[in-house]
Design an enzyme around this catalytic site. Structure first.
Site, mmCIF file in Angstrom:
data_model
loop_
_atom_site.group_PDB
_atom_site.id
_atom_site.type_symbol
_atom_site.label_atom_id
_atom_site.label_comp_id
_atom_site.label_asym_id
_atom_site.label_seq_id
_atom_site.Cartn_x
_atom_site.Cartn_y
_atom_site.Cartn_z
ATOM 1 N N ASP A 32 0.859 -1.185 0.000
ATOM 2 C CA ASP A 32 0.000 0.000 0.000
ATOM 3 C C ASP A 32 0.893 1.233 0.000
ATOM 4 O O ASP A 32 1.944 1.225 0.648
ATOM 5 C CB ASP A 32 -0.906 0.012 1.239
ATOM 6 C CG ASP A 32 -2.199 0.801 1.025
ATOM 7 O OD1 ASP A 32 -2.095 2.007 0.734
ATOM 8 O OD2 ASP A 32 -3.282 0.211 1.146
ATOM 9 N N THR A 36 -4.602 6.507 0.509
ATOM 10 C CA THR A 36 -5.950 6.471 1.089
ATOM 11 C C THR A 36 -6.077 5.367 2.132
ATOM 12 O O THR A 36 -7.015 5.382 2.927
ATOM 13 C CB THR A 36 -7.031 6.256 0.002
ATOM 14 O OG1 THR A 36 -6.800 5.016 -0.658
ATOM 15 C CG2 THR A 36 -7.010 7.383 -1.008
ATOM 16 N N SER A 75 -6.712 1.259 -5.037
ATOM 17 C CA SER A 75 -7.353 2.364 -5.749
ATOM 18 C C SER A 75 -8.082 3.237 -4.754
ATOM 19 O O SER A 75 -8.714 2.725 -3.823
ATOM 20 C CB SER A 75 -8.371 1.867 -6.784
ATOM 21 O OG SER A 75 -9.027 2.965 -7.404
ATOM 22 N N ASN A 99 1.208 -3.384 -14.076
ATOM 23 C CA ASN A 99 2.362 -3.842 -13.286
ATOM 24 C C ASN A 99 2.034 -5.110 -12.503
ATOM 25 O O ASN A 99 2.849 -6.052 -12.447
ATOM 26 C CB ASN A 99 2.818 -2.742 -12.332
ATOM 27 C CG ASN A 99 3.563 -1.631 -13.037
ATOM 28 O OD1 ASN A 99 4.089 -1.811 -14.133
ATOM 29 N ND2 ASN A 99 3.620 -0.462 -12.406
ATOM 30 N N ALA A 114 -10.260 -6.161 -7.985
ATOM 31 C CA ALA A 114 -11.435 -5.516 -7.412
ATOM 32 C C ALA A 114 -11.952 -4.465 -8.381
ATOM 33 O O ALA A 114 -11.450 -3.347 -8.430
ATOM 34 C CB ALA A 114 -11.083 -4.878 -6.071
ATOM 35 N N TYR A 145 -12.481 7.548 -11.827
ATOM 36 C CA TYR A 145 -12.655 6.247 -11.161
ATOM 37 C C TYR A 145 -13.326 5.242 -12.089
ATOM 38 O O TYR A 145 -12.824 4.130 -12.283
ATOM 39 C CB TYR A 145 -13.492 6.428 -9.897
ATOM 40 C CG TYR A 145 -13.690 5.160 -9.109
ATOM 41 C CD1 TYR A 145 -12.620 4.544 -8.464
ATOM 42 C CD2 TYR A 145 -14.955 4.582 -8.978
ATOM 43 C CE1 TYR A 145 -12.802 3.389 -7.717
ATOM 44 C CE2 TYR A 145 -15.148 3.427 -8.237
ATOM 45 C CZ TYR A 145 -14.068 2.832 -7.607
ATOM 46 O OH TYR A 145 -14.246 1.675 -6.877
ATOM 47 N N THR A 175 -20.434 -1.511 -0.254
ATOM 48 C CA THR A 175 -20.065 -2.370 0.866
ATOM 49 C C THR A 175 -19.743 -1.496 2.071
ATOM 50 O O THR A 175 -19.239 -0.382 1.926
ATOM 51 C CB THR A 175 -18.855 -3.239 0.491
ATOM 52 O OG1 THR A 175 -19.143 -3.957 -0.713
ATOM 53 C CG2 THR A 175 -18.537 -4.242 1.588
ATOM 54 N N ARG A 186 -19.085 8.418 1.558
ATOM 55 C CA ARG A 186 -19.986 7.355 1.126
ATOM 56 C C ARG A 186 -21.233 7.323 2.012
ATOM 57 O O ARG A 186 -21.247 7.832 3.122
ATOM 58 C CB ARG A 186 -19.254 6.013 1.114
ATOM 59 C CG ARG A 186 -18.312 5.902 -0.072
ATOM 60 C CD ARG A 186 -17.685 4.536 -0.203
ATOM 61 N NE ARG A 186 -16.421 4.453 0.504
ATOM 62 C CZ ARG A 186 -15.501 3.518 0.268
ATOM 63 N NH1 ARG A 186 -15.709 2.601 -0.650
ATOM 64 N NH2 ARG A 186 -14.378 3.499 0.955
#
Length: 314
Positions: A32, A36, A75, A99, A114, A145, A175, A186
């Site tokens: 990571d 984010t 992402s 990659n 995902a 996105y 989710t 969200r």
């Protein structure tokens, strides 16, 4: 047991996936760049010898060494994040996907990506079935996105078709659950935080637009089933029970006990008016369907959002 690479491992879904695969006895390399993701989501794994963390931007080539499986979950995933990180979102969905596909190709590893229900855009087909091509504005505010994820699906299909990489694609619908970013814009996180603060719950537009909410443990079970399947085309994983935004807000108020009122604001550009997965494919191929209702999932999430409120006051 396998050595597994998980990109976006410090994110909401990536960290839950990491936990699930560790519980199965696998060894995990979590990657990571923390743009984010939240390292706190992995803090409980600090002393776990089966888990290693690598701070890495996957848009830059890297070699993790021999790997048996790649789960690509890197992402920005909320409007707040991809509005702030537009070019980065496009890069992680293009260069980052390529990659990681090349890593899978080099080591003959399995690969699961995902993807998202945003591939359907503001759909004219309802509920959304995987064969629907979608209605996406390629230059709108959500396009960084939506089109990054659509490009990823094209790249993954090409690496499977031309190079024989064993690929899988999950189209994830809304989710929620513990570790969801508290202020990411969200629906569930907005409503829960506003209700617990005693603030009015923000409804965009008339509140009759719909979403379908899947609790995180149900989603992870579906993803793990898909990763072990022979299916190479996209599969919807989500909860097909549909709620209007007003109905969702009422569920949040019931669970939190909040007396907050509802206020209306203008609907953002290109915000989908309806969103509900057709999960016939997941039921048929994976013998999967969600088990946790929205009310139960919100109850399971309540303590987490209460802890976020408590952290604000420190």
């Amino acid at each position: 047991m396998k050595k597994i690479l998980i990109t976006g491992a410090a994110g909401f879904l990536g960290s839950h996936l990491t936990d699930a695969l560790l519980a199965q006895g696998h060894t995990i390399l979590g990657v990571d760049d923390l743009s984010t993701g939240n390292k706190a989501n992995l803090a409980h794994l600090t002393t776990n010898p089966a888990f290693t963390f690598l701070h890495q931007d996957i848009t830059q080539p890297f070699d993790p060494g021999p790997i048996d499986y790649v789960f690509n979950f890197a992402s920005p995933a909320s409007p707040v994040d991809y509005d702030r990180l537009g070019p980065e979102t496009l890069l992680v969905g293009s260069a980052g996907t390529i990659n990681t596909l090349n890593i899978a190709r080099k080591y003959k590893a399995g690969y699961l990506h995902a993807s998202t229900s945003e591939c359907y855009g503001d759909p004219e087909v309802h509920p959304q079935v995987e064969t629907y091509w979608g209605r996406v504005n390629p230059i709108g505010p959500r396009s960084v996105y939506d089109e990054a994820k659509r490009f990823s699906e094209a790249a993954i299909t090409a690496w499977h078709r031309y190079y024989g990489v064993d690929t899988h694609m999950v189209r994830i619908f809304n989710t929620y659950g513990p570790r969801l970013q508290a202020n990411d814009g969200r629906v569930i996180s907005n409503f829960m935080m506003q209700a617990l603060r005693g603030e009015p719950l923000t409804i965009y537009g008339d509140g009759l637009q719909t979403r379908s909410f899947c609790y995180v443990s149900d989603l992870i079970e579906g993803i793990l089933s898909l990763s072990n399947s022979t299916e190479h085309t996209p599969v919807n994983i989500g909860n097909p029970t549909e709620f209007t935004m007003i109905e969702c807000a009422q569920e949040v108020l019931a669970v939190t006990g909040s007396k907050s009122e509802l206020i209306h604001k203008p609907l953002p550009q290109d915000d989908p008016t309806r969103r509900r997965p057709d999960i016939t494919k997941a039921r048929t191929l994976l013998n999967w369907e969600p088990r946790i209702s929205l009310r139960e999932g919100l109850q399971k999430s309540l303590a987490y959002f209460q802890s976020c409120i408590a952290a604000e006051s420190k």
